[in-house]
Design a protein around this motif. Structure first.
Motif, PDB file in Angstrom:
ATOM      1  N   SER A 159       8.792  -1.510  -8.349  1.00  0.00           N
ATOM      2  CA  SER A 159       8.135  -2.709  -7.824  1.00  0.00           C
ATOM      3  C   SER A 159       7.605  -2.383  -6.438  1.00  0.00           C
ATOM      4  CB  SER A 159       9.124  -3.875  -7.742  1.00  0.00           C
ATOM      5  OG  SER A 159      10.153  -3.532  -6.843  1.00  0.00           O
ATOM      6  N   GLY A 160       6.742  -3.256  -5.960  1.00  0.00           N
ATOM      7  CA  GLY A 160       6.183  -3.056  -4.616  1.00  0.00           C
ATOM      8  C   GLY A 160       4.848  -3.754  -4.515  1.00  0.00           C
ATOM      9  N   SER A 161       4.203  -3.618  -3.362  1.00  0.00           N
ATOM     10  CA  SER A 161       2.965  -4.355  -3.157  1.00  0.00           C
ATOM     11  C   SER A 161       1.787  -3.667  -3.846  1.00  0.00           C
ATOM     12  CB  SER A 161       2.683  -4.502  -1.656  1.00  0.00           C
ATOM     13  OG  SER A 161       2.455  -3.230  -1.102  1.00  0.00           O
ATOM     14  N   LEU A 162       0.833  -4.478  -4.250  1.00  0.00           N
ATOM     15  CA  LEU A 162      -0.429  -3.985  -4.821  1.00  0.00           C
ATOM     16  C   LEU A 162      -1.534  -4.506  -3.912  1.00  0.00           C
ATOM     17  CD1 LEU A 162      -0.096  -4.692  -8.651  1.00  0.00           C
ATOM     18  CD2 LEU A 162      -0.499  -2.472  -7.601  1.00  0.00           C
ATOM     19  N   ASP A 163      -2.082  -3.652  -3.084  1.00  0.00           N
ATOM     20  CA  ASP A 163      -3.039  -4.111  -2.077  1.00  0.00           C
ATOM     21  C   ASP A 163      -4.464  -3.788  -2.492  1.00  0.00           C
ATOM     22  OD1 ASP A 163      -0.956  -4.925  -0.320  1.00  0.00           O
ATOM     23  OD2 ASP A 163      -0.607  -2.812   0.140  1.00  0.00           O
ATOM     24  N   LEU A 164      -5.290  -4.831  -2.526  1.00  0.00           N
ATOM     25  CA  LEU A 164      -6.705  -4.626  -2.846  1.00  0.00           C
ATOM     26  C   LEU A 164      -7.336  -3.854  -1.693  1.00  0.00           C
ATOM     27  CD1 LEU A 164      -9.070  -5.246  -4.783  1.00  0.00           C
ATOM     28  CD2 LEU A 164      -9.463  -7.336  -3.452  1.00  0.00           C
ATOM     29  N   ARG A 165      -7.881  -2.671  -1.987  1.00  0.00           N
ATOM     30  CA  ARG A 165      -8.449  -1.855  -0.907  1.00  0.00           C
ATOM     31  C   ARG A 165      -9.677  -2.552  -0.318  1.00  0.00           C
ATOM     32  NH1 ARG A 165      -9.440   4.545  -1.652  1.00  0.00           N
ATOM     33  NH2 ARG A 165      -7.276   4.367  -2.394  1.00  0.00           N
ATOM     34  N   SER A 166      -9.754  -2.516   1.006  1.00  0.00           N
ATOM     35  CA  SER A 166     -10.851  -3.200   1.706  1.00  0.00           C
ATOM     36  C   SER A 166     -11.820  -2.184   2.300  1.00  0.00           C
ATOM     37  CB  SER A 166     -10.248  -4.061   2.818  1.00  0.00           C
ATOM     38  OG  SER A 166     -11.255  -4.478   3.699  1.00  0.00           O
ATOM     39  N   SER A 167     -13.080  -2.574   2.384  1.00  0.00           N
ATOM     40  CA  SER A 167     -14.064  -1.697   3.034  1.00  0.00           C
ATOM     41  C   SER A 167     -14.326  -2.163   4.456  1.00  0.00           C
ATOM     42  CB  SER A 167     -15.382  -1.728   2.256  1.00  0.00           C
ATOM     43  OG  SER A 167     -15.952  -3.010   2.372  1.00  0.00           O
ATOM     44  N   GLY A 168     -13.634  -3.217   4.886  1.00  0.00           N
ATOM     45  CA  GLY A 168     -13.879  -3.795   6.209  1.00  0.00           C
ATOM     46  C   GLY A 168     -14.563  -5.136   6.079  1.00  0.00           C
ATOM     47  N   ASP A 169     -15.628  -5.180   5.273  1.00  0.00           N
ATOM     48  CA  ASP A 169     -16.308  -6.470   5.092  1.00  0.00           C
ATOM     49  C   ASP A 169     -16.316  -6.893   3.621  1.00  0.00           C
ATOM     50  OD1 ASP A 169     -18.009  -4.561   4.238  1.00  0.00           O
ATOM     51  OD2 ASP A 169     -19.773  -5.250   5.368  1.00  0.00           O
ATOM     52  N   GLY A 170     -15.211  -6.677   2.965  1.00  0.00           N
ATOM     53  CA  GLY A 170     -15.077  -7.064   1.557  1.00  0.00           C
ATOM     54  C   GLY A 170     -14.289  -5.997   0.835  1.00  0.00           C
ATOM     55  N   PRO A 171     -14.069  -6.208  -0.493  1.00  0.00           N
ATOM     56  CA  PRO A 171     -13.307  -5.196  -1.223  1.00  0.00           C
ATOM     57  C   PRO A 171     -14.065  -3.867  -1.272  1.00  0.00           C
ATOM     58  CG  PRO A 171     -13.476  -7.218  -2.493  1.00  0.00           C
ATOM     59  CD  PRO A 171     -14.402  -7.371  -1.323  1.00  0.00           C
ATOM     60  N   PHE A 172     -13.325  -2.774  -1.166  1.00  0.00           N
ATOM     61  CA  PHE A 172     -13.913  -1.440  -1.342  1.00  0.00           C
ATOM     62  C   PHE A 172     -14.428  -1.348  -2.777  1.00  0.00           C
ATOM     63  CE2 PHE A 172     -13.406   2.898  -2.931  1.00  0.00           C
ATOM     64  CZ  PHE A 172     -14.056   3.647  -1.979  1.00  0.00           C
ATOM     65  N   MET A 173     -15.631  -0.821  -2.932  1.00  0.00           N
ATOM     66  CA  MET A 173     -16.246  -0.692  -4.258  1.00  0.00           C
ATOM     67  C   MET A 173     -16.398   0.795  -4.584  1.00  0.00           C
ATOM     68  SD  MET A 173     -17.482  -2.897  -6.486  1.00  0.00           S
ATOM     69  CE  MET A 173     -18.346  -4.345  -5.885  1.00  0.00           C
ATOM     70  N   THR A 174     -15.894   1.210  -5.739  1.00  0.00           N
ATOM     71  CA  THR A 174     -16.015   2.627  -6.104  1.00  0.00           C
ATOM     72  C   THR A 174     -17.446   2.942  -6.545  1.00  0.00           C
ATOM     73  OG1 THR A 174     -15.521   2.310  -8.450  1.00  0.00           O
ATOM     74  CG2 THR A 174     -13.628   2.575  -6.956  1.00  0.00           C
ATOM     75  N   ASP A 175     -17.720   4.236  -6.722  1.00  0.00           N
ATOM     76  CA  ASP A 175     -19.041   4.647  -7.215  1.00  0.00           C
ATOM     77  C   ASP A 175     -19.336   4.021  -8.578  1.00  0.00           C
ATOM     78  OD1 ASP A 175     -19.646   6.183  -4.995  1.00  0.00           O
ATOM     79  OD2 ASP A 175     -19.072   8.093  -5.904  1.00  0.00           O
ATOM     80  N   GLY A 176     -18.286   3.704  -9.328  1.00  0.00           N
ATOM     81  CA  GLY A 176     -18.462   3.093 -10.648  1.00  0.00           C
ATOM     82  C   GLY A 176     -18.543   1.577 -10.604  1.00  0.00           C
ATOM     83  N   GLY A 177     -18.472   0.979  -9.408  1.00  0.00           N
ATOM     84  CA  GLY A 177     -18.581  -0.479  -9.276  1.00  0.00           C
ATOM     85  C   GLY A 177     -17.269  -1.209  -9.543  1.00  0.00           C
ATOM     86  N   HIS A 178     -16.155  -0.528  -9.318  1.00  0.00           N
ATOM     87  CA  HIS A 178     -14.841  -1.134  -9.556  1.00  0.00           C
ATOM     88  C   HIS A 178     -14.084  -1.306  -8.242  1.00  0.00           C
ATOM     89  CE1 HIS A 178     -15.617   1.492 -13.252  1.00  0.00           C
ATOM     90  NE2 HIS A 178     -15.905   0.254 -13.602  1.00  0.00           N
ATOM     91  N   TYR A 179     -12.960  -2.034  -8.306  1.00  0.00           N
ATOM     92  CA  TYR A 179     -12.075  -2.184  -7.159  1.00  0.00           C
ATOM     93  C   TYR A 179     -10.918  -1.170  -7.254  1.00  0.00           C
ATOM     94  CZ  TYR A 179     -14.129  -6.858  -6.308  1.00  0.00           C
ATOM     95  OH  TYR A 179     -14.968  -7.904  -6.044  1.00  0.00           O
TER      96      TYR A 179
END
Ligand SMILES: O=C(CO)[C@H](O)[C@H](O)COP(=O)(O)O
Length: 232
Positions: A159-179
């Motif tokens: 168990s533990g935290s699941l942190d949505l990665r941030s780009s600074g001004d919103g969620p970080f977006m991968t090259d494939g368009g995912h979080y």
């Protein structure tokens, strides 16, 4: 030696494994960047490789240095991939994805006959998991996917935290368009079981556990460069 010099040392050693004419998967991250710089110098002196990049950033650097690139559609089988890692265990299982390129990195490495990991000594661990595990997920259904990941981890006593990665001004977006969800589960007792459990969650696109993919690790420290082979 500072951190950058260690990365250069590992990259230099790995470059010795690249043969003229190879079809080469090219990794992403600060260590891979040093490797690409050295490869670019060799290419400028007449060395030939066909590179398949693992990210848009890597593709840009390769093109600036005149390294010929192909897609995996044009070159679906590769001789070798060279890439960095966030953690390396004694069996050469890895955590990757700190730079957010894990999906393309895993596809490219899996299409290669061999994968050499380049790293400094800090990346070598007894057991994976101190580095948060990057999990690439579809933006659609994020809440449900997060819950499914938590339940899968709990079945494996994690168990533990699941942190949505941030780009600074919103969620970080991968090259494939995912979080990316960075999972701080702590030490992973059975990386293979976690890998399988994550792979069957519909909203999970891929995760950063690389099991049985790396064939060699080139690890630099102040004491020199050593190569590690999988222990099992
Ligand atoms: O997996 C990766 C990118 O997705 C990188 O290889 C990993 O994060 C290591 O990066 P660095 O060489 O900068 O420490």
């Amino acid at each position: 030696m500072d951190a950058r010099q260690l990365k250069i040392k590992a990259a230099e050693t790995a470059l010795g494994y690249v043969e003229d004419g190879m079809r080469l998967g090219i990794g992403t991250g600060s260590t891979a960047r040093e490797f690409i710089a050295l490869l670019g110098e060799k290419v400028a002196n007449g060395f030939n490789v066909i590179g398949v990049p693992t990210s848009e950033a890597t593709a840009r650097q390769c093109l600036e240095l005149g390294i010929e690139l192909k897609s995996l559609d044009e070159s679906p089988e590769l001789d070798l991939t060279i890439d960095g890692a966030d953690e390396i265990d004694p069996a050469l299982n890895l955590i990757k994805g700190g730079g957010g390129a894990l999906l393309r990195e895993k596809i490219v490495a899996s299409a290669s006959k061999a994968m050499i990991v380049i790293a400094d000594e800090t990346k070598v661990v007894d057991q994976l998991g101190a580095f948060p595990l990057p999990i690439e997920v579809m933006p659609f259904g994020l809440g449900a996917t997060r819950l499914a990941i938590e339940k899968a981890a709990s079945r494996l006593n994690m168990s533990g935290s699941l942190d949505l990665r941030s780009s600074g001004d919103g969620p970080f977006m991968t090259d494939g368009g995912h979080y990316i969800l960075d999972a701080s589960f702590g030490r992973i007792p059975d990386a293979e079981a976690l890998s399988v459990a994550l792979n069957i969650i519909p909203g999970v696109v891929e995760h950063g556990l690389f099991i049985d993919i790396a064939t060699l690790a080139v690890v630099a420290s102040d004491g020199g460069v050593r190569t590690l082979k999988a222990t099992e």
